[in-house]
Design an enzyme around this catalytic site. Sequence first.
Site, PDB file in Angstrom:
ATOM      1  CG  ASN A 169      -1.951  -1.406  -5.083  1.00 27.36           C
ATOM      2  OD1 ASN A 169      -2.742  -0.736  -5.691  1.00 27.36           O
ATOM      3  ND2 ASN A 169      -2.201  -2.287  -4.361  1.00 27.36           N
ATOM      4  CB  SER A 209      -8.556 -11.708  -0.212  1.00 32.98           C
ATOM      5  OG  SER A 209      -7.316 -11.338  -0.979  1.00 32.98           O
ATOM      6  CB  THR A 211      -4.489  -2.308   0.776  1.00 27.12           C
ATOM      7  OG1 THR A 211      -4.542  -3.999   0.408  1.00 27.12           O
ATOM      8  CG2 THR A 211      -4.054  -2.088   2.085  1.00 27.12           C
ATOM      9  CE  LYS A 258      -7.135 -14.869   1.372  1.00 15.65           C
ATOM     10  NZ  LYS A 258      -6.020 -14.680   0.255  1.00 15.65           N
ATOM     11  CE  LYS A 260      -3.092  -7.465   7.878  1.00 17.39           C
ATOM     12  NZ  LYS A 260      -2.572  -7.381   6.786  1.00 17.39           N
ATOM     13  CE  LYS A 275       2.390 -11.288   4.689  1.00 22.74           C
ATOM     14  NZ  LYS A 275       1.238 -10.289   4.799  1.00 22.74           N
TER      15      LYS A 275
END
Length: 410
Positions: A215, A345, A184, A64, A88, A100
Amino acid sequence: MWSDTQELLRDVTGELDCATSVYNVLKEPRRVLVVQVPVRRSNGVTEYFTGYRAQHNNACGPYKGGIRFHPGVTIDEVKALSVAMTIKCRVVNIPFGGAKGGVVVDPSQLNEHEVEQLSRGYVDVLGDNLGPDKDIPAPDVFTNSRIMAWMFDEFSRRSGRNHFSFITGKPAHMGGSRGREEATGFGVSVVTLRALQRRGIDPNGARVAIQGFGNVGRNAAEALTRSGCRIVAVSDVAGGLYNPDGLPLGDLLAWEDKSKGRSVADAPFGRRVGALDVLFVPAEVVIPAALEDQITGDNAKSVQAPVVIEAANGPTTRDGHARLLADGRTIVPDVLANAGGVTVSYFEWVQDLGSYFWDLDEVRARLSVFMERGFDDVVAEAGKSPDLRRAAYRVAVRRLSEAMLDRGWI
Ligand code: GLU
C-alpha cells in the site's frame, strides 16, 4: 529496536531542562497490556493468540496507533513502535498520544471467519482500555479496513451504540475518510518533494527507487509520478524490477492486477534484481517502504541516492544511519516520513465526530499542509546538523515536555 529507541530518548531528553524527569516518563509506555485472544479454529480446536497493546503517552490527547497481525510481533517491538507513535503525533502536531498493538499470528494461516474472531476478540478482551477518547486503534502490518470494520462493530456492540470515532482506517461507507488508504504513501511523496527541493534537485525526471510495493510503496509511486518523478525500481519480498529509463507505472499496476500472486520482479518492464538491490541502484531518492533493518552499517555505503525517505518503520539501523549521514545523505526519518497515515486518521476521527465528510482533494490539501509544516519544523530544529532523526525527536520531546510540565506530570 527497543534499546535503540530508549537510547535515542535518553540522548535527546538529556539536552532539556528537567531531563531526568522527562526521560523517566518516556522511557517506558505508561501501560502495556498482554492478552490472550481465543479463536475457535475450523477443526473445532480453540486456540489462544497472544496480543499486546502498549499505551506510551497521552499527555496531548488519546492514545493512537495501529494493530499488526504478524508472527514476528514481540512485546519490545510493540513498545518501541508505541514510542514512535508518540513522536510522530507530536512532529506533525496532531492531538494524540502514542500507542501500538499487535497479535502474534500468521494471518495467512487463518480463514476469514477465524480472522474475524481474532479481530473481535482483541477488542473484546481489551475492553474498556480502548475507546474514542481513550485509545483509538488503526490498521498496521497485515490489518486493513475490513478488520477495522469488525473491530468497530464489536466495540459498538459492547456499548450498545455506534462509535464511529472509536477506530480509524474504516471503509469509506462506514465513517472512513477518503484518502486514508493512500495517506501514508501520499505523505511520503510530500516530504520527498520537500527534501529534493532542499537539496536543489529538480523533481521533474528525478529517479526514485522503492523497496516494498504494498500500500505505502504503491501510493508513494503514484503520487511521485504525478509530480514528475521517474520510478526506476520497485520490489516486493520475492525480488525487484529495475529500469534506468523509468518503469511504466500504469502498465505495471495493470499487470499486477492481472497477475495476482506473482512478484513485480516477473513483470516484463525491466531487469530483475534482488529485493534489497533496489536500494542501491543509481537514483536521486530511495524509499525503503518494506521492513525493518534494511539499510545497515555493512550495506549503507552502497546507497547511491542523496535522499533516503524512511517510509517503513525502522528501515535503517543505527550504524546504517550513521554511515549514511557520514556520506552526506539526507535521511527523512520514519517518524516524519510515514506520519501521513496517522494524520489522515486524525482527519477521520474529526470527520466522524462532526459527521461531516471531506472530499479527496480537501484531504490531500490538508495532509500536505501538516506534512510540509512537520518537515519544515524538523529542518529548522536541525539547523546546521544533517541529522533529521535527532531533530524530529527533539521537536517532539520538547512539545511533549511542555504539555507534561503544564499538566504537572514532571
Ligand atoms: N499504523 C500506522 C502508523 O504506524 C497508522 C496509525 C494510525 O493511523 O493511528 O503510523
